[in-house]
Design an enzyme around this catalytic site. Structure first.
Site, PDB file in Angstrom:
ATOM      1  N   GLY A   1      16.023  -1.931  25.642  1.00 17.61           N
ATOM      2  CA  GLY A   1      15.921  -1.587  24.216  1.00 17.61           C
ATOM      3  C   GLY A   1      15.412  -0.176  24.008  1.00 17.61           C
ATOM      4  O   GLY A   1      14.270   0.120  24.347  1.00 17.61           O
ATOM      5  N   GLY A   2      16.281   0.680  23.471  1.00 18.79           N
ATOM      6  CA  GLY A   2      15.854   2.017  23.052  1.00 18.79           C
ATOM      7  C   GLY A   2      15.660   3.023  24.149  1.00 18.79           C
ATOM      8  O   GLY A   2      14.933   4.003  23.967  1.00 18.79           O
TER       9      GLY A   2
ATOM     10  N   ASN B   1      26.419  -4.058  16.634  1.00 15.45           N
ATOM     11  CA  ASN B   1      27.608  -4.710  17.170  1.00 15.45           C
ATOM     12  C   ASN B   1      27.649  -6.167  16.755  1.00 15.45           C
ATOM     13  O   ASN B   1      26.608  -6.811  16.596  1.00 15.45           O
ATOM     14  CB  ASN B   1      27.632  -4.600  18.702  1.00 15.45           C
ATOM     15  CG  ASN B   1      26.864  -5.742  19.364  1.00 15.45           C
ATOM     16  OD1 ASN B   1      27.413  -6.823  19.559  1.00 15.45           O
ATOM     17  ND2 ASN B   1      25.605  -5.532  19.658  1.00 15.45           N
TER      18      ASN B   1
ATOM     19  N   CYS C   1      22.285 -14.409  21.943  1.00 13.52           N
ATOM     20  CA  CYS C   1      23.396 -13.725  21.284  1.00 13.52           C
ATOM     21  C   CYS C   1      23.314 -13.975  19.777  1.00 13.52           C
ATOM     22  O   CYS C   1      23.280 -15.129  19.325  1.00 13.52           O
ATOM     23  CB  CYS C   1      24.750 -14.227  21.793  1.00 13.52           C
ATOM     24  SG  CYS C   1      26.102 -13.401  20.905  1.00 13.52           S
TER      25      CYS C   1
ATOM     26  N   LYS D   1      29.046  -8.377  31.628  1.00 16.28           N
ATOM     27  CA  LYS D   1      29.141  -8.853  30.237  1.00 16.28           C
ATOM     28  C   LYS D   1      28.842 -10.346  30.244  1.00 16.28           C
ATOM     29  O   LYS D   1      29.258 -11.066  31.161  1.00 16.28           O
ATOM     30  CB  LYS D   1      30.577  -8.620  29.717  1.00 16.28           C
ATOM     31  CG  LYS D   1      30.862  -9.333  28.395  1.00 16.28           C
ATOM     32  CD  LYS D   1      30.034  -8.774  27.266  1.00 16.28           C
ATOM     33  CE  LYS D   1      30.148  -9.621  25.990  1.00 16.28           C
ATOM     34  NZ  LYS D   1      29.090  -9.243  25.018  1.00 16.28           N
ATOM     35  N   THR D   2      28.055 -10.823  29.291  1.00 20.19           N
ATOM     36  CA  THR D   2      27.769 -12.260  29.241  1.00 20.19           C
ATOM     37  C   THR D   2      29.082 -13.029  29.230  1.00 20.19           C
ATOM     38  O   THR D   2      29.959 -12.753  28.405  1.00 20.19           O
ATOM     39  CB  THR D   2      26.963 -12.619  27.978  1.00 20.19           C
ATOM     40  OG1 THR D   2      25.721 -11.893  27.983  1.00 20.19           O
ATOM     41  CG2 THR D   2      26.653 -14.110  27.933  1.00 20.19           C
TER      42      THR D   2
ATOM     43  N   SER E   1      19.566  -7.263  21.365  1.00 15.71           N
ATOM     44  CA  SER E   1      19.607  -6.489  20.111  1.00 15.71           C
ATOM     45  C   SER E   1      18.806  -7.220  19.022  1.00 15.71           C
ATOM     46  O   SER E   1      18.591  -8.437  19.103  1.00 15.71           O
ATOM     47  CB  SER E   1      21.062  -6.356  19.654  1.00 15.71           C
ATOM     48  OG  SER E   1      21.658  -7.635  19.548  1.00 15.71           O
TER      49      SER E   1
END
Ligand SMILES: O=C(O)c1[nH]c(=O)[nH]c(=O)c1Cl
Length: 305
Positions: free
Chosen positions: A243-244, A68, A125, A44-45, A189
């Site tokens: 992504g995806g 999120n 972020c 996690k960042t 994201s």
């Protein structure tokens, strides 16, 4: 069949790993990934100090993906660094901070540590109130990287937000090509989307429901960003595709666009760490059908009309 991936002098058994933020907040979660079929993990960042993150509900998923606004909750750099220093093998440590001065502080801490993996500097972020995504500010990004590489001696890559204008790919690639960056992870994201429920209400609390979009919703944008940077970056900056990714076919497409490692986020959140074995088997099936024995044989081989 050889699924190996090399980034600088680091070699991975296969291209799969988690995306930062998913199933990687605690040592237990990281151990679950380490003991799965994934070839590596990213934390996690994290920031200099622990963070609670945003108010809940801050995560929502549906059949097409997720949204999120976690707000960077994490257990602080020392927690992740101590754990990582105890491990053999090659792993990724995702970091960021609220301003460039503190980014230098956290990177200097890593510089002095015995961490021997790769740093993923998160410049994207979308969920910190009042904080723009750093990588949308080209001048600041350029200056930050110039200052970092005056002192930083370990292996570092950057996590980028999606770009939507070819001129922005040109500008960003020209900046990145100036620095000894090991990888570019595209994409984070898609920032500041909203999802509405059947009560005419947004589904997450922070920022009036505006949050980062993930999952199937974002695959076309992710593939385009991977391929745009693959076409523009010098060859020793490897691309990590994020992504995806829900299937082996999605991994295949990311690699076709130029990706080396491929990260799984939303789907991992839904399916947990058994997802890596399923997707790896699906990728092997596709390679068998197409008579490929290594990823190098089709990486970047996307055809145009
Ligand atoms: O809200 C978050 O913690 C978060 N959420 C994202 O979707 N991407 C990020 O880089 C981060 Cl740091």
């Amino acid at each position: 069949m050889n699924l190996k991936v090399k980034i600088k002098d680091f070699e991975f058994e296969n291209p799969l790993m988690n995306a930062a933020g998913v199933n990687c907040y605690t040592i237990d979660e990281l151990e679950e990934i380490r003991n799965s079929k994934a070839a590596s993990f990213v934390t996690k960042t994290c920031t200099l100090n622990t963070r609670q993150g945003n108010l809940e509900p801050r995560y929502y998923e549906n059949e097409l993906g997720s949204i999120n606004s976690m707000g960077l909750p994490n257990l602080g750099i020392d927690y992740y660094l101590n754990y990582l220093e105890s491990l053999d093998g090659t792993y990724f440590l995702s970091v960021t901070e609220m301003n460039t001065e503190n980014i230098h502080k956290i990177l200097e801490k890593i510089n002095e540590s015995s961490f021997n993996g790769l740093v993923e500097l998160n410049l994207s972020c979308p969920n910190i109130e009042g904080k723009p995504q750093i990588a949308y500010d080209f001048k600041t990004t350029d200056k930050l990287l110039a200052d970092i590489f005056k002192y930083f001696k370990k292996d570092l890559g950057v996590k980028l937000p999606p770009y939507f204008d070819l001129a922005h790919f040109d500008i960003m690639a020209n900046i990145l090509n100036k620095y000894p960056i090991r990888f570019v992870n595209s994409i984070n994201s898609i920032g500041n989307a909203i999802i509405i429920d059947e009560n005419d209400t947004v589904v997450i609390k922070p920022k009036n429901g505006f949050g980062g979009l993930g999952g199937e919703y974002i695959k076309p944008t992710a593939l385009a960003n991977v391929n745009a940077f693959y076409r523009r970056l010098n060859k020793d900056i490897k691309i990590i595709g994020t992504g995806g990714v829900n299937t082996g076919r999605d991994v295949y497409e990311h690699i076709l666009c130029g990706a080396y490692m491929v990260q799984i986020g939303t789907r991992l959140q839904k399916e947990k760490s058994k997802v890596f074995e399923r997707i790896l088997n699906e990728l092997k099936e596709i390679m068998k059908e197409k008579n490929y024995n290594s990823l190098d044989e089709f990486r970047g081989k996307l055809k145009t009309l």
